[in-house]
Design a protein around this motif. Structure first.
Motif, PDB file in Angstrom:
ATOM      1  N   LEU A  41       9.759 -11.421  11.338  1.00  0.00           N
ATOM      2  CA  LEU A  41      10.867 -10.551  11.706  1.00  0.00           C
ATOM      3  C   LEU A  41      11.349  -9.794  10.480  1.00  0.00           C
ATOM      4  O   LEU A  41      10.951 -10.089   9.359  1.00  0.00           O
ATOM      5  N   GLY A  42      12.202  -8.816  10.696  1.00  0.00           N
ATOM      6  CA  GLY A  42      12.736  -8.007   9.612  1.00  0.00           C
ATOM      7  C   GLY A  42      13.947  -8.660   8.966  1.00  0.00           C
ATOM      8  O   GLY A  42      14.496  -9.644   9.478  1.00  0.00           O
ATOM      9  N   THR A  63       9.323  -9.780   6.961  1.00  0.00           N
ATOM     10  CA  THR A  63       8.293  -8.805   6.614  1.00  0.00           C
ATOM     11  C   THR A  63       8.837  -7.688   5.734  1.00  0.00           C
ATOM     12  O   THR A  63      10.018  -7.363   5.781  1.00  0.00           O
ATOM     13  N   GLY A  64       7.944  -7.116   4.939  1.00  0.00           N
ATOM     14  CA  GLY A  64       8.283  -5.970   4.115  1.00  0.00           C
ATOM     15  C   GLY A  64       9.343  -6.245   3.077  1.00  0.00           C
ATOM     16  O   GLY A  64      10.123  -5.368   2.726  1.00  0.00           O
ATOM     17  N   LEU A  90       5.396  -9.786   1.306  1.00  0.00           N
ATOM     18  CA  LEU A  90       5.674  -8.764   0.306  1.00  0.00           C
ATOM     19  C   LEU A  90       5.311  -7.382   0.811  1.00  0.00           C
ATOM     20  O   LEU A  90       4.310  -7.198   1.498  1.00  0.00           O
ATOM     21  N   ALA A  91       6.128  -6.415   0.437  1.00  0.00           N
ATOM     22  CA  ALA A  91       5.827  -5.021   0.721  1.00  0.00           C
ATOM     23  C   ALA A  91       4.798  -4.538  -0.298  1.00  0.00           C
ATOM     24  O   ALA A  91       4.585  -5.156  -1.340  1.00  0.00           O
ATOM     25  N   ALA A  92       4.169  -3.439  -0.014  1.00  0.00           N
ATOM     26  CA  ALA A  92       3.182  -2.874  -0.925  1.00  0.00           C
ATOM     27  C   ALA A  92       3.868  -2.377  -2.193  1.00  0.00           C
ATOM     28  O   ALA A  92       5.024  -1.970  -2.172  1.00  0.00           O
ATOM     29  N   GLY A  93       3.157  -2.443  -3.297  1.00  0.00           N
ATOM     30  CA  GLY A  93       3.667  -1.912  -4.548  1.00  0.00           C
ATOM     31  C   GLY A  93       4.719  -2.751  -5.225  1.00  0.00           C
ATOM     32  O   GLY A  93       5.668  -2.220  -5.781  1.00  0.00           O
ATOM     33  N   PRO A 113      -0.087  -9.410   0.754  1.00  0.00           N
ATOM     34  CA  PRO A 113      -1.009  -8.534   1.477  1.00  0.00           C
ATOM     35  C   PRO A 113      -2.369  -8.538   0.800  1.00  0.00           C
ATOM     36  O   PRO A 113      -2.499  -8.896  -0.376  1.00  0.00           O
ATOM     37  N   SER A 114      -3.393  -8.145   1.530  1.00  0.00           N
ATOM     38  CA  SER A 114      -4.741  -8.146   0.962  1.00  0.00           C
ATOM     39  C   SER A 114      -4.873  -7.151  -0.186  1.00  0.00           C
ATOM     40  O   SER A 114      -5.763  -7.274  -1.009  1.00  0.00           O
TER      41      SER A 114
END
Length: 167
Positions: A41-42, A63-64, A90-93, A113-114
């Motif tokens: 969930l967020g 998430t994120g 984790l979010a990207a970056g 993330p992958s």
């Protein structure tokens, strides 16, 4: 060993059966469950986190997540009534020392993330589990990469199945 691994071990263990004359008459053992239930969930879905904890979810994944501007306090409070563990995806970056920041925010594990750099897996944070997201291989090189990912210093692997939803 972190809280996620402890929770996953609890899920796969039964209460233990007794042998002998007293084996059948004793109650109190837990029924073994085939799988753990984790809910994604967020950050703002506090009501969903509380409902998941009340319904017996084993864990919640936010998430994120980024360390700046994402407070996990409300979700931690919502999960306090149950035994669900809190993790972040984790979010990207993301930058350095992200695992330490996630633990300080109240997470018990992190889902990487992958596309995350492998150096994040080598950050030293005690009693904090790492979940690596694996992509399903689409060719021989992908299959070879999947085999090499088994040596990564992670405790759990998450394989996402991209399946279309039926409407």
């Amino acid at each position: 060993m972190g809280k996620l691994i402890e929770k996953l071990q609890q899920v796969s263990q039964s209460g233990g059966g007794s042998l002998g004359f007293f084996g059948r008459g004793r109650e109190g053992g837990r029924k073994p469950r085939p799988a753990a239930v984790l809910v994604s969930l967020g950050v703002g879905d506090v009501a969903a986190a509380e409902a998941a904890a009340k319904q017996g979810a084993d864990g919640v994944i936010v998430t994120g997540w980024k360390p700046q501007g994402a407070d996990l306090g409300a979700i931690k409070n919502a999960l306090a009534s149950g035994s669900a563990v809190l993790g972040v995806e984790l979010a990207a970056g993301v930058g350095d020392d992200i695992l330490k920041a996630a633990k300080e925010a109240g997470a018990s594990f992190v889902v990487l993330p992958s596309s995350a750099p492998a150096r994040i897996l080598y950050e030293e944070v005690e009693q904090f589990d790492r979940v690596v997201t694996l992509d399903l291989p689409t060719d021989d090189m992908g299959l070879l990469l999947l085999r090499t990912q088994s040596v990564l210093p992670a405790q759990v692997a998450l394989v996402r199945l991209d399946m279309p939803s039926s409407a």
